[in-house]
Scaffold this motif. Sequence first.
Motif, PDB file in Angstrom:
ATOM      1  N   ILE A  64       0.838  -1.199   0.000  1.00 59.88           N
ATOM      2  CA  ILE A  64       0.000   0.000   0.000  1.00 59.88           C
ATOM      3  C   ILE A  64       0.877   1.255   0.000  1.00 59.88           C
ATOM      4  CG2 ILE A  64      -1.647   1.325   1.396  1.00 59.88           C
ATOM      5  CD1 ILE A  64      -2.877  -1.502   2.122  1.00 59.88           C
ATOM      6  N   GLU A  65       1.955   1.216   0.741  1.00 56.28           N
ATOM      7  CA  GLU A  65       2.901   2.339   0.733  1.00 56.28           C
ATOM      8  C   GLU A  65       3.505   2.519  -0.661  1.00 56.28           C
ATOM      9  OE1 GLU A  65       7.213   2.960   2.685  1.00 56.28           O
ATOM     10  OE2 GLU A  65       5.602   2.633   4.153  1.00 56.28           O
ATOM     11  N   ALA A  66       3.810   1.419  -1.336  1.00 55.15           N
ATOM     12  CA  ALA A  66       4.393   1.479  -2.683  1.00 55.15           C
ATOM     13  C   ALA A  66       3.404   2.050  -3.690  1.00 55.15           C
ATOM     14  CB  ALA A  66       4.854   0.087  -3.118  1.00 55.15           C
ATOM     15  N   ILE A  67       2.123   1.815  -3.477  1.00 56.71           N
ATOM     16  CA  ILE A  67       1.098   2.363  -4.373  1.00 56.71           C
ATOM     17  C   ILE A  67       1.185   3.881  -4.408  1.00 56.71           C
ATOM     18  CG2 ILE A  67      -1.404   2.707  -4.663  1.00 56.71           C
ATOM     19  CD1 ILE A  67      -1.744  -0.105  -3.421  1.00 56.71           C
ATOM     20  N   ASN A  68       1.494   4.462  -3.278  1.00 63.03           N
ATOM     21  CA  ASN A  68       1.533   5.924  -3.169  1.00 63.03           C
ATOM     22  C   ASN A  68       2.864   6.526  -3.614  1.00 63.03           C
ATOM     23  OD1 ASN A  68      -1.117   6.001  -2.099  1.00 63.03           O
ATOM     24  ND2 ASN A  68      -0.304   5.378  -0.119  1.00 63.03           N
ATOM     25  N   TYR A  69       3.780   5.677  -4.081  1.00 62.60           N
ATOM     26  CA  TYR A  69       5.080   6.152  -4.552  1.00 62.60           C
ATOM     27  C   TYR A  69       4.879   7.054  -5.764  1.00 62.60           C
ATOM     28  CZ  TYR A  69       9.709   5.993  -6.718  1.00 62.60           C
ATOM     29  OH  TYR A  69      10.902   6.332  -7.294  1.00 62.60           O
ATOM     30  N   GLU A  70       5.506   8.208  -5.739  1.00 62.12           N
ATOM     31  CA  GLU A  70       5.389   9.170  -6.840  1.00 62.12           C
ATOM     32  C   GLU A  70       6.627   9.066  -7.722  1.00 62.12           C
ATOM     33  OE1 GLU A  70       2.788  11.128  -7.471  1.00 62.12           O
ATOM     34  OE2 GLU A  70       1.705  10.429  -5.697  1.00 62.12           O
ATOM     35  N   ASP A  75       9.348   2.043 -11.963  1.00 59.85           N
ATOM     36  CA  ASP A  75       9.829   2.048 -10.579  1.00 59.85           C
ATOM     37  C   ASP A  75       8.698   1.706  -9.609  1.00 59.85           C
ATOM     38  OD1 ASP A  75      12.381   2.771 -11.410  1.00 59.85           O
ATOM     39  OD2 ASP A  75      11.984   4.912 -11.159  1.00 59.85           O
ATOM     40  N   LYS A  76       7.528   2.276  -9.871  1.00 60.14           N
ATOM     41  CA  LYS A  76       6.376   2.011  -9.019  1.00 60.14           C
ATOM     42  C   LYS A  76       5.972   0.540  -9.114  1.00 60.14           C
ATOM     43  CE  LYS A  76       1.976   4.077  -7.781  1.00 60.14           C
ATOM     44  NZ  LYS A  76       1.120   5.240  -7.970  1.00 60.14           N
ATOM     45  N   LEU A  77       5.968   0.010 -10.323  1.00 60.11           N
ATOM     46  CA  LEU A  77       5.647  -1.398 -10.524  1.00 60.11           C
ATOM     47  C   LEU A  77       6.626  -2.282  -9.756  1.00 60.11           C
ATOM     48  CD1 LEU A  77       3.986  -3.596 -11.958  1.00 60.11           C
ATOM     49  CD2 LEU A  77       5.567  -3.389 -13.892  1.00 60.11           C
TER      50      LEU A  77
END
Length: 182
Positions: A64-70, A75-77
């Motif tokens: 869930i924290e990674a989902i919010n990565y900008e 990189d997000k994937l």
Amino acid sequence: MRERILDVATSKIEVYGLRKFTIDEIAIELKISKKTIYKYFRSKDEIVKEFFNEVIRTCKENTIEAINYEGEFSDKLHKIVSSNNEYKIPINIINEAKLYYPGQWEEVQKLKNFKLDIVEKLIKDAMKEGKIKEDIDYRILSKLIQKISDIFFDYDFLVNNNLTIDDIIDGIIKITLKGILK
């Protein structure tokens, strides 16, 4: 104390596996009696169950924290797919859970599906935003990702090829995002 017991149990699980660690080893390392351990956990199986509960809980939190990565899509994937947990599960432990702890194996499968749903949404959003080619058939890409995720749990493949889960994640993302042609 419960957390300390679980921490020591985790280190024993990593060394000996789910079935071969003992309550005696935990008690000796913590310099407490087995009776004290049984105040917090009714059985060794309950310790194993709590181990998996913590792994899954922390992995979901980190996902869930990674989902919010900008950041960039790739990189997000990568962050979503490789989001770790407080207690990292060695691949042999996953295989052992599959064989001897079907309830915990089912929970690992639910975690996998949770992450797949998030990845699929990320891909749909990236397609809408024009970050993925328009001529990519989402249905095929989605099925491909589902099938690829099974590699993470293929103990024989990982061991026979001397690969880690991180190696698999990096390879999959490289192949799917960059392709195989020069």
